[in-house]
Write a protein that holds these residues in place. Structure first.
Motif, PDB file in Angstrom:
ATOM      1  N   GLY A  83       0.644  -1.273   0.021  1.00 48.51           N
ATOM      2  CA  GLY A  83       0.155  -0.123   0.022  1.00 48.51           C
ATOM      3  C   GLY A  83       0.835   1.189   0.179  1.00 48.51           C
ATOM      4  N   GLU A  84       2.094   1.305   0.211  1.00 49.46           N
ATOM      5  CA  GLU A  84       3.036   2.230   0.182  1.00 49.46           C
ATOM      6  C   GLU A  84       2.871   2.863  -1.129  1.00 49.46           C
ATOM      7  N   SER A  85       3.379   4.272  -1.258  1.00 46.92           N
ATOM      8  CA  SER A  85       3.458   5.073  -2.582  1.00 46.92           C
ATOM      9  C   SER A  85       4.820   4.655  -3.257  1.00 46.92           C
ATOM     10  N   VAL A  86       4.953   4.435  -4.546  1.00 49.91           N
ATOM     11  CA  VAL A  86       6.156   4.118  -5.147  1.00 49.91           C
ATOM     12  C   VAL A  86       6.305   5.541  -5.991  1.00 49.91           C
ATOM     13  N   GLU A  87       7.312   5.940  -5.879  1.00 49.93           N
ATOM     14  CA  GLU A  87       7.858   7.482  -6.784  1.00 49.93           C
ATOM     15  C   GLU A  87       8.585   6.995  -7.668  1.00 49.93           C
ATOM     16  N   VAL A  88       8.267   7.122  -9.007  1.00 52.73           N
ATOM     17  CA  VAL A  88       9.162   6.812 -10.059  1.00 52.73           C
ATOM     18  C   VAL A  88       9.514   8.070 -10.702  1.00 52.73           C
ATOM     19  N   ARG A  89      10.545   8.320 -11.463  1.00 48.38           N
ATOM     20  CA  ARG A  89      11.477   9.384 -12.322  1.00 48.38           C
ATOM     21  C   ARG A  89      11.982   8.656 -13.373  1.00 48.38           C
ATOM     22  N   GLY A  90      11.643   9.314 -14.527  1.00 48.35           N
ATOM     23  CA  GLY A  90      12.476   8.817 -15.680  1.00 48.35           C
ATOM     24  C   GLY A  90      13.093  10.053 -16.524  1.00 48.35           C
ATOM     25  N   ALA A  91      14.096  10.061 -17.115  1.00 49.32           N
ATOM     26  CA  ALA A  91      14.674  10.972 -17.945  1.00 49.32           C
ATOM     27  C   ALA A  91      15.566  10.639 -19.052  1.00 49.32           C
ATOM     28  N   VAL A  92      15.912  11.547 -20.145  1.00 51.53           N
ATOM     29  CA  VAL A  92      16.277  11.306 -21.381  1.00 51.53           C
ATOM     30  C   VAL A  92      15.523  10.321 -22.148  1.00 51.53           C
ATOM     31  N   PHE A  93      14.313  10.728 -22.375  1.00 52.14           N
ATOM     32  CA  PHE A  93      13.484   9.928 -23.384  1.00 52.14           C
ATOM     33  C   PHE A  93      13.189  11.035 -24.556  1.00 52.14           C
ATOM     34  N   LEU A  94      12.672  10.608 -25.622  1.00 54.38           N
ATOM     35  CA  LEU A  94      12.812  11.802 -26.892  1.00 54.38           C
ATOM     36  C   LEU A  94      11.439  11.872 -27.065  1.00 54.38           C
ATOM     37  N   THR A  95      10.389  11.247 -26.981  1.00 56.27           N
ATOM     38  CA  THR A  95       8.990  11.418 -27.172  1.00 56.27           C
ATOM     39  C   THR A  95       8.325  11.212 -25.961  1.00 56.27           C
ATOM     40  N   ASN A  96       6.831  11.106 -25.826  1.00 59.56           N
ATOM     41  CA  ASN A  96       6.133  10.484 -24.801  1.00 59.56           C
ATOM     42  C   ASN A  96       6.718   9.113 -24.404  1.00 59.56           C
ATOM     43  N   VAL A  97       6.555   8.831 -23.140  1.00 59.65           N
ATOM     44  CA  VAL A  97       6.659   7.475 -22.589  1.00 59.65           C
ATOM     45  C   VAL A  97       5.586   6.622 -22.270  1.00 59.65           C
ATOM     46  N   THR A  98       5.719   5.357 -22.499  1.00 60.30           N
ATOM     47  CA  THR A  98       4.900   4.380 -22.000  1.00 60.30           C
ATOM     48  C   THR A  98       5.468   3.818 -20.865  1.00 60.30           C
ATOM     49  N   LEU A  99       4.850   3.910 -19.758  1.00 64.43           N
ATOM     50  CA  LEU A  99       5.051   3.316 -18.559  1.00 64.43           C
ATOM     51  C   LEU A  99       4.390   1.894 -18.060  1.00 64.43           C
ATOM     52  N   ASP A 100       4.934   1.010 -17.811  1.00 64.89           N
ATOM     53  CA  ASP A 100       4.289  -0.380 -17.355  1.00 64.89           C
ATOM     54  C   ASP A 100       4.799  -0.701 -16.004  1.00 64.89           C
ATOM     55  N   VAL A 101       3.932  -1.216 -15.286  1.00 61.64           N
ATOM     56  CA  VAL A 101       4.374  -1.896 -14.055  1.00 61.64           C
ATOM     57  C   VAL A 101       3.670  -3.367 -13.913  1.00 61.64           C
ATOM     58  N   ILE A 102       4.650  -4.376 -14.025  1.00 62.20           N
ATOM     59  CA  ILE A 102       4.401  -5.697 -14.148  1.00 62.20           C
ATOM     60  C   ILE A 102       4.560  -6.467 -12.921  1.00 62.20           C
ATOM     61  N   GLU A 103       3.761  -7.307 -12.549  1.00 57.06           N
ATOM     62  CA  GLU A 103       3.947  -8.397 -11.415  1.00 57.06           C
ATOM     63  C   GLU A 103       4.815  -9.502 -12.275  1.00 57.06           C
ATOM     64  N   LYS A 104       5.904  -9.826 -11.346  1.00 58.81           N
ATOM     65  CA  LYS A 104       6.773 -10.926 -11.942  1.00 58.81           C
ATOM     66  C   LYS A 104       6.173 -12.106 -12.272  1.00 58.81           C
ATOM     67  N   SER A 115       0.422  -6.792 -16.205  1.00 58.90           N
ATOM     68  CA  SER A 115       0.363  -5.583 -15.604  1.00 58.90           C
ATOM     69  C   SER A 115      -0.577  -5.081 -14.420  1.00 58.90           C
ATOM     70  N   ILE A 116      -0.194  -4.113 -13.713  1.00 56.08           N
ATOM     71  CA  ILE A 116      -1.000  -3.815 -12.472  1.00 56.08           C
ATOM     72  C   ILE A 116      -2.100  -2.985 -12.983  1.00 56.08           C
ATOM     73  N   THR A 117      -3.387  -2.676 -12.451  1.00 56.15           N
ATOM     74  CA  THR A 117      -4.337  -1.806 -12.653  1.00 56.15           C
ATOM     75  C   THR A 117      -3.962  -0.538 -13.169  1.00 56.15           C
ATOM     76  N   GLY A 118      -4.348  -0.049 -14.192  1.00 58.34           N
ATOM     77  CA  GLY A 118      -3.970   1.609 -14.519  1.00 58.34           C
ATOM     78  C   GLY A 118      -3.035   1.358 -15.603  1.00 58.34           C
ATOM     79  N   TYR A 119      -2.063   0.132 -15.887  1.00 56.98           N
ATOM     80  CA  TYR A 119      -0.976   0.323 -16.708  1.00 56.98           C
ATOM     81  C   TYR A 119      -0.898  -0.853 -17.622  1.00 56.98           C
ATOM     82  N   PRO A 120      -0.222  -0.688 -18.926  1.00 61.47           N
ATOM     83  CA  PRO A 120       0.609   0.276 -19.042  1.00 61.47           C
ATOM     84  C   PRO A 120      -0.163   1.804 -19.379  1.00 61.47           C
ATOM     85  N   LYS A 121       0.382   2.737 -19.258  1.00 59.84           N
ATOM     86  CA  LYS A 121      -0.215   4.004 -19.758  1.00 59.84           C
ATOM     87  C   LYS A 121       0.895   5.092 -20.210  1.00 59.84           C
ATOM     88  N   THR A 122       0.344   6.018 -21.246  1.00 60.31           N
ATOM     89  CA  THR A 122       1.268   7.073 -21.819  1.00 60.31           C
ATOM     90  C   THR A 122       1.599   8.280 -20.810  1.00 60.31           C
TER      91      THR A 122
END
Length: 108
Positions: A35-56, A60-67
């Motif tokens: 339940g704790e919040s995970v803070e994600v940061r990304g850098a040095v991409f050229l266009t919009n990013v697709t972010l996915d969070v996948i259980e091993k 994907s978890i609910t709401g992902y992938p997302k642009t």
């Protein structure tokens, strides 16, 4: 484009149009409580990013992938995960998918 993952996958390098890009994906830590919040940061991409969070052991978890729209080639995002386990966070450039970075986290 050939990605090369460094430092456990937090960074990747890709050669594109005679330029080497080093994309970065970080979290505020690698282990979280349910339940704790995970803070994600990304850098040095050229266009919009697709972010996915996948259980091993699943999808994907609910709401992902997302642009995510970049601001000055960077982005931030946050989410909460309840079940314990291992998760992989993957960010890839929406146009140049080989320009990507990965990060593994654990919910304990």
């Amino acid at each position: 484009i050939t990605p090369i993952y460094l430092d456990g996958g937090e960074f990747s390098m890709a050669h594109l149009n005679n330029t080497v890009y080093v994309s970065r994906l970080t979290t505020d830590k690698i282990a979280y409580s349910p339940g704790e919040s995970v803070e994600v940061r990304g850098a040095v991409f050229l266009t919009n990013v697709t972010l996915d969070v996948i259980e091993k052991n699943g999808g994907s978890i609910t709401g992902y992938p997302k642009t995510i729209v970049l601001t000055d080639n960077e982005f931030t995002d946050s989410f909460s995960i309840l079940p314990q386990g291992y998760y992989e966070i993957i960010a890839y450039d929406s146009t140049y998918q080989y320009l990507n970075a990965k990060r593994e986290i654990r919910i304990i």
